[in-house]
Design a protein around this motif. Structure first.
Motif, PDB file in Angstrom:
ATOM      1  N   VAL A 162      13.528  43.238 -32.875  1.00  0.00           N
ATOM      2  CA  VAL A 162      13.582  41.784 -33.034  1.00  0.00           C
ATOM      3  C   VAL A 162      14.934  41.388 -33.626  1.00  0.00           C
ATOM      4  O   VAL A 162      15.352  41.923 -34.656  1.00  0.00           O
ATOM      5  N   ASN A 202       9.422  42.544 -26.790  1.00  0.00           N
ATOM      6  CA  ASN A 202       7.992  42.582 -27.106  1.00  0.00           C
ATOM      7  C   ASN A 202       7.806  42.984 -28.559  1.00  0.00           C
ATOM      8  O   ASN A 202       8.339  44.016 -29.006  1.00  0.00           O
ATOM      9  N   TYR A 203       7.065  42.171 -29.299  1.00  0.00           N
ATOM     10  CA  TYR A 203       6.798  42.489 -30.700  1.00  0.00           C
ATOM     11  C   TYR A 203       5.382  43.052 -30.844  1.00  0.00           C
ATOM     12  O   TYR A 203       4.413  42.453 -30.354  1.00  0.00           O
ATOM     13  N   TYR A 220       9.263  36.258 -28.143  1.00  0.00           N
ATOM     14  CA  TYR A 220       8.821  37.648 -27.987  1.00  0.00           C
ATOM     15  C   TYR A 220       7.374  37.661 -27.491  1.00  0.00           C
ATOM     16  O   TYR A 220       6.557  36.853 -27.926  1.00  0.00           O
TER      17      TYR A 220
END
Length: 521
Positions: free
Chosen positions: A200, A254-255, A231
């Motif tokens: 991130v 992608n978190y 995200y």
């Protein structure tokens, strides 16, 4: 405290049913109100029998079935609003008697099992119909089947008649998934193989979870140029592979992993979170104020983005919250369950079939000796490490296709390649089981055999009702020897389970080593 009964998900209490409080967090009041909603829907379907229904009624039916999926609506007042809407809509067609909701889960064990299996499958199909409808796609035959199924729920049937209904439903769900596939690909383009980071960047951000691609698209449009990064989370990961979504430079990565880890992964998160569909868990105080729900998702006290009337939803409050929170002060590294920080997605039917010659050639020359489809819902119940270990133990001359959030158990593993194709190929969301079916059918045609004659084994994990409708579709297509786990659905009575085992070869998982030995023998 009032009593309830719910056995629709994999984590149900004691493996038999939640009676005091839902393991998911659903209260008895909400559970009973949802049962009342089913009864009202049966009354609406009875009233509309033989009458052409409106698009408004059709959408109400699919949305109210979707509301009942696990981890969607935890708000008793909100569910009651749906009940009142259904009852009011019924009067437009007549005033047939509602089903007595207390009878949903009582009576002959096998009949309750079969009735429940149909109801739960319909809830899953309703979710897919909901997403297709949002993109302007629907099918009168699918819509009509919701009414047919609801009427059937309130009728007496023999075991054989119930089984016939379930197989007919499975075929209808395939058609529904095809409509959603066409809706997604005609709107966003065909998915392309895409590498996605799990890290991130510093600065304001929003995490989008659930399944709704249109909500994501509208949020991307409204955040463009505002310094807010987006995200994905969970089932939204495949969004990165669609050309019309990946073109937005602020769709960054992608978190987190699957839905059941959210209480840990969202703890003190300095970003805003949007829940577009199911997979909401009762939030902790540390991040509850950061959450926004939309569509049919509801939880007492959480902020809600209203549905679109004309045009887009208004995400301005969500965006303002993200800017207020500010995000991480520095770029922050995160990894998947197995330590990887890169995920691959985008291997839907168009990509895989585009490489069909390579795949067929690799099978013929012995480079690929077996295909596994390892996918489905993830969950919190112990035993799901089976899927991680299973994939790790698959031989190097095999391909692992995967879809849905169960892939987060292993999708950060670098398992190598065969002929330029990665050994682990993410085909998308749970509804993208349609892609997997199309690939299997195409391979069977290429080798001039039936799907069951292919060196292909399905190893499925289930949690909620979308997994139920997909399983019924696979069975309706005659696909046999499916492995299922981590436990057998509580709503399958021993008799019904035996029928599925004998007729379709449905097999409960054991251990990865034992199952692989059996499969590859």
């Amino acid at each position: 405290m009032s009593k309830m009964f719910c056995f629709q998900c994999e984590q149900t209490a004691k493996g038999t049913g939640c009676t005091e409080m839902g393991v998911c967090g659903k209260t008895p009041e909400v559970s009973n109100k949802q049962d009342e909603l089913v009864a009202a829907l049966i009354g609406l379907a009875r009233s509309a029998k033989g009458i052409e229904t409106s698009k408004i009624t059709d959408k109400l039916v699919m949305d109210t079935l979707f509301v009942q999926v696990t981890n969607v609506d935890f708000d008793e007042k909100d569910v009651d609003k749906w009940v009142q809407k259904v009852k009011a809509e019924k009067l437009k067609y007549g005033n047939a008697e509602d089903f007595k909701w207390e009878e949903l889960w009582t009576g002959n064990e096998d009949i309750v099992s079969l009735r429940s299996t149909l109801l739960l499958g319909m809830r899953g199909m309703a979710a897919y119909a909901h997403h297709a409808y949002a993109l302007g796609k629907q099918d009168p035959e699918v819509n009509a089947w919701f009414y047919k199924g609801l009427v059937a729920l309130g009728e007496e049937h023999s075991v054989e008649e119930w089984l016939d209904l379930l197989m007919e439903f499975g075929q209808m769900n395939l058609k529904c998934m095809a409509i959603l596939d066409e809706a997604n690909t005609s709107t966003y383009g065909h998915p392309e193989p895409t590498e996605v980071t799990t890290n991130v960047e510093k600065g304001p951000f929003i995490v989008v979870t659930g399944h709704d691609l249109l909500d994501l698209k509208e949020l991307l449009e409204q955040t463009e140029g505002k310094g807010v990064n987006i995200y994905t989370h969970g089932e939204m990961l495949p969004a990165h592979a669609y050309p019309e979504l990946k073109k937005y430079s602020h769709l960054k990565g992608n978190y987190g992993t699957a839905w059941q880890n959210q209480k840990k992964e969202f703890e003190n998160l300095p970003g805003a979170i949007l829940f577009t569909t199911n997979c909401l868990m009762p939030p902790k105080d540390s991040y509850a104020d950061n959450i926004f729900t939309t569509s049919v998702v509801a939880y007492p006290g959480l902020k809600h983005v209203e549905d679109r009337a004309d045009g887009q939803k208004d995400f301005s409050a969500l965006i303002a919250k993200a800017i207020e929170l500010g995000g991480f002060k520095e770029d922050t590294k995160f990894t998947g369950i197995n330590g990887g920080d890169k995920l691959m997605t985008g291997f839907a039917r168009n990509t895989v079939l585009g490489a069909a010659d390579t795949v067929v050639g690799a099978v013929k020359n012995g480079a690929i000796k077996h295909f596994f489809l390892v996918g489905g819902c993830d969950g919190a119940k112990p035993g799901r490490n089976y899927y991680t270990d299973f994939v790790k133990q698959t031989p190097d001359d095999s391909i692992v296709l995967t879809l849905a959030c169960g892939k987060f158990r292993f999708n950060d593993i670098d398992a190598g390649e065969i002929g330029g194709l990665p050994r682990i190929m993410d085909m998308g969301q749970c509804n993208d089981a349609y892609s997997a079916i199309q690939v299997a059918v195409a391979l069977a045609e290429a080798f001039e055999c039936g799907v069951n004659d292919l060196p292909l084994t399905l190893v499925l994990s289930w949690y909620e009702q979308k997994a139920v409708c997909i399983l019924l579709t696979l069975l309706a297509l005659g696909i046999k020897n499916i492995y299922i786990g981590p436990s057998i659905p509580a709503f399958f009575s021993s008799t019904v389970l035996n029928v599925l085992v004998e007729k379709f070869g449905l097999t409960p998982i054991s251990t990865p080593g034992e199952d692989l030995k059996k499969i590859l023998a």
